[in-house]
Design a protein around this motif. Sequence first.
Motif, PDB file in Angstrom:
ATOM      1  N   ASP A   1       8.109  -8.472  -3.486  1.00 60.11           N
ATOM      2  CA  ASP A   1       7.129  -9.667  -3.192  1.00 60.11           C
ATOM      3  C   ASP A   1       7.602 -10.634  -3.323  1.00 60.11           C
ATOM      4  O   ASP A   1       6.549 -11.404  -2.350  1.00 60.11           O
ATOM      5  CB  ASP A   1       5.730  -9.228  -4.577  1.00 60.11           C
ATOM      6  CG  ASP A   1       4.302  -9.282  -4.210  1.00 60.11           C
ATOM      7  OD1 ASP A   1       3.908 -10.307  -3.170  1.00 60.11           O
ATOM      8  OD2 ASP A   1       3.310  -9.366  -4.915  1.00 60.11           O
ATOM      9  N   TYR A   2       7.329 -11.798  -4.285  1.00 56.84           N
ATOM     10  CA  TYR A   2       8.283 -12.926  -3.946  1.00 56.84           C
ATOM     11  C   TYR A   2       8.681 -13.192  -2.541  1.00 56.84           C
ATOM     12  O   TYR A   2       8.410 -13.922  -1.994  1.00 56.84           O
ATOM     13  CB  TYR A   2       8.801 -13.181  -5.450  1.00 56.84           C
ATOM     14  CG  TYR A   2      10.098 -14.448  -5.461  1.00 56.84           C
ATOM     15  CD1 TYR A   2       9.141 -15.673  -4.763  1.00 56.84           C
ATOM     16  CD2 TYR A   2      11.199 -14.010  -4.980  1.00 56.84           C
ATOM     17  CE1 TYR A   2       9.724 -16.941  -4.540  1.00 56.84           C
ATOM     18  CE2 TYR A   2      11.801 -15.193  -4.297  1.00 56.84           C
ATOM     19  CZ  TYR A   2      11.328 -16.539  -4.725  1.00 56.84           C
ATOM     20  OH  TYR A   2      12.085 -18.179  -4.164  1.00 56.84           O
ATOM     21  N   ARG A   3      10.163 -12.316  -2.574  1.00 58.57           N
ATOM     22  CA  ARG A   3      11.095 -12.694  -1.298  1.00 58.57           C
ATOM     23  C   ARG A   3      10.294 -12.374  -0.592  1.00 58.57           C
ATOM     24  O   ARG A   3      10.583 -13.333   0.294  1.00 58.57           O
ATOM     25  CB  ARG A   3      11.933 -11.895  -1.470  1.00 58.57           C
ATOM     26  CG  ARG A   3      13.236 -11.937  -0.226  1.00 58.57           C
ATOM     27  CD  ARG A   3      14.156 -12.874  -0.846  1.00 58.57           C
ATOM     28  NE  ARG A   3      15.116 -13.877   0.516  1.00 58.57           N
ATOM     29  CZ  ARG A   3      15.657 -14.640   1.456  1.00 58.57           C
ATOM     30  NH1 ARG A   3      13.976 -15.751   0.870  1.00 58.57           N
ATOM     31  NH2 ARG A   3      16.281 -14.945   1.730  1.00 58.57           N
TER      32      ARG A   3
ATOM     33  N   ARG B   1       8.019  -6.734  -8.455  1.00 63.01           N
ATOM     34  CA  ARG B   1       7.782  -8.815  -7.932  1.00 63.01           C
ATOM     35  C   ARG B   1       8.565  -9.325  -7.292  1.00 63.01           C
ATOM     36  O   ARG B   1       8.691  -9.977  -7.016  1.00 63.01           O
ATOM     37  CB  ARG B   1       7.275  -8.415  -9.354  1.00 63.01           C
ATOM     38  CG  ARG B   1       7.034 -10.049  -9.731  1.00 63.01           C
ATOM     39  CD  ARG B   1       6.203 -10.298 -11.534  1.00 63.01           C
ATOM     40  NE  ARG B   1       5.383 -12.078 -11.055  1.00 63.01           N
ATOM     41  CZ  ARG B   1       6.252 -12.057 -11.619  1.00 63.01           C
ATOM     42  NH1 ARG B   1       7.531 -12.243 -12.576  1.00 63.01           N
ATOM     43  NH2 ARG B   1       6.262 -13.746 -12.020  1.00 63.01           N
ATOM     44  N   LEU B   2       9.744  -8.669  -7.245  1.00 61.81           N
ATOM     45  CA  LEU B   2      10.927  -9.364  -6.609  1.00 61.81           C
ATOM     46  C   LEU B   2      10.784  -9.066  -5.656  1.00 61.81           C
ATOM     47  O   LEU B   2      10.982 -10.663  -4.522  1.00 61.81           O
ATOM     48  CB  LEU B   2      12.781  -9.265  -7.339  1.00 61.81           C
ATOM     49  CG  LEU B   2      12.528  -9.379  -9.126  1.00 61.81           C
ATOM     50  CD1 LEU B   2      13.939  -9.577  -9.105  1.00 61.81           C
ATOM     51  CD2 LEU B   2      12.456 -10.728  -9.443  1.00 61.81           C
TER      52      LEU B   2
ATOM     53  N   SER C   1       7.194 -12.760   0.714  1.00 59.88           N
ATOM     54  CA  SER C   1       6.323 -14.267   0.689  1.00 59.88           C
ATOM     55  C   SER C   1       6.620 -15.382   0.374  1.00 59.88           C
ATOM     56  O   SER C   1       6.886 -16.543   1.320  1.00 59.88           O
ATOM     57  CB  SER C   1       5.621 -14.054  -0.961  1.00 59.88           C
ATOM     58  OG  SER C   1       5.175 -13.378  -1.638  1.00 59.88           O
ATOM     59  N   ALA C   2       8.609 -15.782   0.071  1.00 56.14           N
ATOM     60  CA  ALA C   2       9.053 -16.936   0.490  1.00 56.14           C
ATOM     61  C   ALA C   2      10.246 -17.013   1.992  1.00 56.14           C
ATOM     62  O   ALA C   2      10.682 -17.853   2.330  1.00 56.14           O
ATOM     63  CB  ALA C   2      10.365 -17.172  -0.752  1.00 56.14           C
ATOM     64  N   ILE C   3      10.040 -15.743   2.664  1.00 57.44           N
ATOM     65  CA  ILE C   3      11.503 -15.764   3.550  1.00 57.44           C
ATOM     66  C   ILE C   3      10.290 -16.200   5.251  1.00 57.44           C
ATOM     67  O   ILE C   3       9.062 -15.283   4.606  1.00 57.44           O
ATOM     68  CB  ILE C   3      11.617 -14.435   3.301  1.00 57.44           C
ATOM     69  CG1 ILE C   3      12.863 -14.529   4.690  1.00 57.44           C
ATOM     70  CG2 ILE C   3      10.550 -13.562   4.211  1.00 57.44           C
ATOM     71  CD1 ILE C   3      14.116 -13.251   4.282  1.00 57.44           C
TER      72      ILE C   3
ATOM     73  N   ILE D   1       2.255  -7.191   2.531  1.00 54.14           N
ATOM     74  CA  ILE D   1       2.249  -7.614   1.459  1.00 54.14           C
ATOM     75  C   ILE D   1       1.467  -8.452   0.222  1.00 54.14           C
ATOM     76  O   ILE D   1       1.626  -8.083  -1.405  1.00 54.14           O
ATOM     77  CB  ILE D   1       4.585  -7.749   0.894  1.00 54.14           C
ATOM     78  CG1 ILE D   1       4.796  -7.980  -0.855  1.00 54.14           C
ATOM     79  CG2 ILE D   1       4.117  -9.979   1.522  1.00 54.14           C
ATOM     80  CD1 ILE D   1       5.390  -6.705  -0.420  1.00 54.14           C
ATOM     81  N   SER D   2       0.498  -9.295   1.069  1.00 54.13           N
ATOM     82  CA  SER D   2      -0.179  -9.730   0.593  1.00 54.13           C
ATOM     83  C   SER D   2      -1.563  -8.993  -0.474  1.00 54.13           C
ATOM     84  O   SER D   2      -1.377  -9.677  -1.654  1.00 54.13           O
ATOM     85  CB  SER D   2      -0.855 -10.678   1.296  1.00 54.13           C
ATOM     86  OG  SER D   2      -1.783 -10.827   0.968  1.00 54.13           O
ATOM     87  N   ASP D   3      -1.521  -7.906  -0.447  1.00 53.01           N
ATOM     88  CA  ASP D   3      -1.985  -7.144  -1.573  1.00 53.01           C
ATOM     89  C   ASP D   3      -1.754  -6.133  -2.023  1.00 53.01           C
ATOM     90  O   ASP D   3      -2.197  -5.655  -2.728  1.00 53.01           O
ATOM     91  CB  ASP D   3      -3.603  -6.511   0.005  1.00 53.01           C
ATOM     92  CG  ASP D   3      -4.191  -7.823   0.129  1.00 53.01           C
ATOM     93  OD1 ASP D   3      -5.104  -8.721  -0.775  1.00 53.01           O
ATOM     94  OD2 ASP D   3      -4.939  -7.572   0.869  1.00 53.01           O
ATOM     95  N   ALA D   4      -0.339  -6.056  -1.547  1.00 53.42           N
ATOM     96  CA  ALA D   4       0.218  -5.329  -2.442  1.00 53.42           C
ATOM     97  C   ALA D   4       0.220  -5.015  -4.119  1.00 53.42           C
ATOM     98  O   ALA D   4       0.478  -6.412  -4.220  1.00 53.42           O
ATOM     99  CB  ALA D   4       1.066  -3.969  -1.663  1.00 53.42           C
ATOM    100  N   VAL D   5      -0.322  -4.012  -5.086  1.00 55.09           N
ATOM    101  CA  VAL D   5       0.279  -4.417  -6.102  1.00 55.09           C
ATOM    102  C   VAL D   5       1.588  -3.022  -6.525  1.00 55.09           C
ATOM    103  O   VAL D   5       1.419  -3.511  -7.705  1.00 55.09           O
ATOM    104  CB  VAL D   5      -0.814  -4.638  -6.897  1.00 55.09           C
ATOM    105  CG1 VAL D   5      -1.701  -5.416  -6.735  1.00 55.09           C
ATOM    106  CG2 VAL D   5      -1.595  -2.995  -6.820  1.00 55.09           C
TER     107      VAL D   5
END
Lengths: 399, 399
Positions: free
Chosen positions: A248-250, A245-246, A252-254, A277-281
């Motif tokens: 995923d966040y990184r 999740r971290l 998304s934010a970078i 990453i947008s759809d990966a869980v």
Amino acid sequence: MCGIVAEYNPFHNGHQYHLEETRKKLKADIIIVVMSGNFLQRGEPAIVDKWSRARAALMNGADIVVELPTDFSVQPADFFAEGAVSVLNCLGCDLISFGSESGNSQAFGEAADLYLENEAELDDLFRQAHQQKQTYAQNFSDVINTYFSQFPLDLTQPNNMLGFAYAKEIRRNGYDMSIQTVPRKNSHYHDDELDSSFSIASATAIRRTLLEKREAFTAVETFVPAEMYDVLKNHPLISWENLFRLLDYRLSAISTEDLSQIYLMEKGLEYRLKEKISDAVSMKEFIESVKTRQLTWVSLQRICCHILLNNTKQAINMAEKRIEAVRLLGFTEAGRGYIGKHKNEWSIKLVSNLNKRTAPNFEQDIKAGHIYRLADKEQINHQDFYTKPINFIDNNGLK
Amino acid sequence: MCGIVAEYNPFHNGHQYHLEETRKKLKADIIIVVMSGNFLQRGEPAIVDKWSRARAALMNGADIVVELPTDFSVQPADFFAEGAVSVLNCLGCDLISFGSESGNSQAFGEAADLYLENEAELDDLFRQAHQQKQTYAQNFSDVINTYFSQFPLDLTQPNNMLGFAYAKEIRRNGYDMSIQTVPRKNSHYHDDELDSSFSIASATAIRRTLLEKREAFTAVETFVPAEMYDVLKNHPLISWENLFRLLDYRLSAISTEDLSQIYLMEKGLEYRLKEKISDAVSMKEFIESVKTRQLTWVSLQRICCHILLNNTKQAINMAEKRIEAVRLLGFTEAGRGYIGKHKNEWSIKLVSNLNKRTAPNFEQDIKAGHIYRLADKEQINHQDFYTKPINFIDNNGLK
């Protein structure tokens, strides 16, 4: 003084066997282990933290355990070996011991010499081979086998390849360190599955059993020393999934621009990573969706590790990196005696405690420790501040 | 055409009342709402996503809902107002309607004029007052009340303060927009607790009840329209706590130098944030440990929001920011008619769908949407791509 390079992820009976053989057959008086901390060579978090793994090593034959700095641990084999072997050299090791499929100690020195004599030409061949659609390891082994009619080592075997990397570092730098390999025991096991007719299994097989088939937890009991089993039973077991999740966040934010500046990032990959990453869980799903024939699971994991750790190309400039200090994770009584006697001779600082004066040497490791803790912050202790080296008094006659 | 600035976090009976009064008393034919997206003015994630909140507004009296860009929504009142009012002006609103404690529409225009005539001197006084140990809002109100013997508005009231910010923007820019305020109904409720003898409560009290006392979930049913209640019951309810681990990670991974470059970051605060995050296990605990008399909860949350969103001072350069496009979140039949008739007159693009051509205008909002989803990725839908404006056909005679 004998040095060992290790990850102990987790520490298992094969590692215990290797330490015993090193002690007995190689007559090592002091065994120093340089061990990856919380993030490992294959670009993944350790299943349990560095302190637990260091403790298991001290209880099973190591005298001193120091931490390989994160900048050198999350690396392809060459840089990993460069860092680890230079630490052992600085700490006065005149012998290195490692497990291999080959079992022939002399072959490693010969192979390293052959390679180094022809390095410039081989480098050219690697560059050409890199155009083709193969992994780095495949290319490497192919080029070697084409160039030399008879090469002393089978480099398709992973432990031979690592040992070869250590040998190259020793010979290239002219370290006064002899090379000894201990043949891996029960080396016919399947790499990925536990085989209960043996007491030794690969760390990979043990991790898979623990992380993917948690119901079969006791299945690993026969493959690891009792102390390690206790740790595995009572600690959270960490994998990439705990940190996904971290990541995923990184991602998304970078910005793609900043992402392209991450260490080991390949050209154009930044777009692919942000798209997928947008759809990966899960990490598994994510890596599966990104990987290609050339870009292996391990290479991708390693890049993801540097994204997670926010390591830029500029920060990890290997051409200018020297290890000036290492963190002491633990020692036995014998180890303590050795340190006391020799520390003034060393060209590297051995640091027991972090404080304002010593912390600046370990910024990258402190950061890695903070991030590792986030896998389970309520259960994983502070990794760097507020911790002291393990002082293990081996009074049970193990030696 | 009447404009409303809103956050609807969540949409409740007070908002419905405000829309009804706007329609009836102000005889508004078309009501356009500019609403914060997933991150709000007070620096927190919305309790439910922007689509759910826009839908509730459309079902309860709004004709068009557009999204206030994130760069303007996560801001102190002045920039928030600047963005929101400029969007309403661009979309042809000749009237703005907002709720206030004052209830006196004329007072807002007068207060704004008084302020603007003396702005330079007041700015000087604010700068001097900023030295003292008070919050920005306290300073602001103190300076105003010292400077003017009789100021038409009580600026210690939060909704008066927001309305005053809208009025200043309208007057400063000479927008052709009349100012109308609807007095808040039942305005004697306690701000933080629900009072069941009324059907209107503040959004703050509703959020607290939902997020902190989840067992008392049905307690909010009388305070929100049925559609909103369904959403609140069936969607994950998001607060900072759902994103705290990501903030924790970000603060662990970022260097103090880069942290000092985050938008709204105050000098020296980067060290304090990095120090305090190490032991914090919740957002509440973290903010409590960092806040001071001068640095309020809301200011800190807002800074944390920009850390989470990775917004640097350079990226959010308000002196150069203009809103060139806004995202259409939804419309009624009447709203669609209005858009079709007037969109060619507007100096702002109203974008229905994201694609390669339109996405570059919304990079910041897309990023915010990705990060918002991580609060509960399996339950929160894609926020920007793969979504279309809500087309709400109000056939139930609400008007």
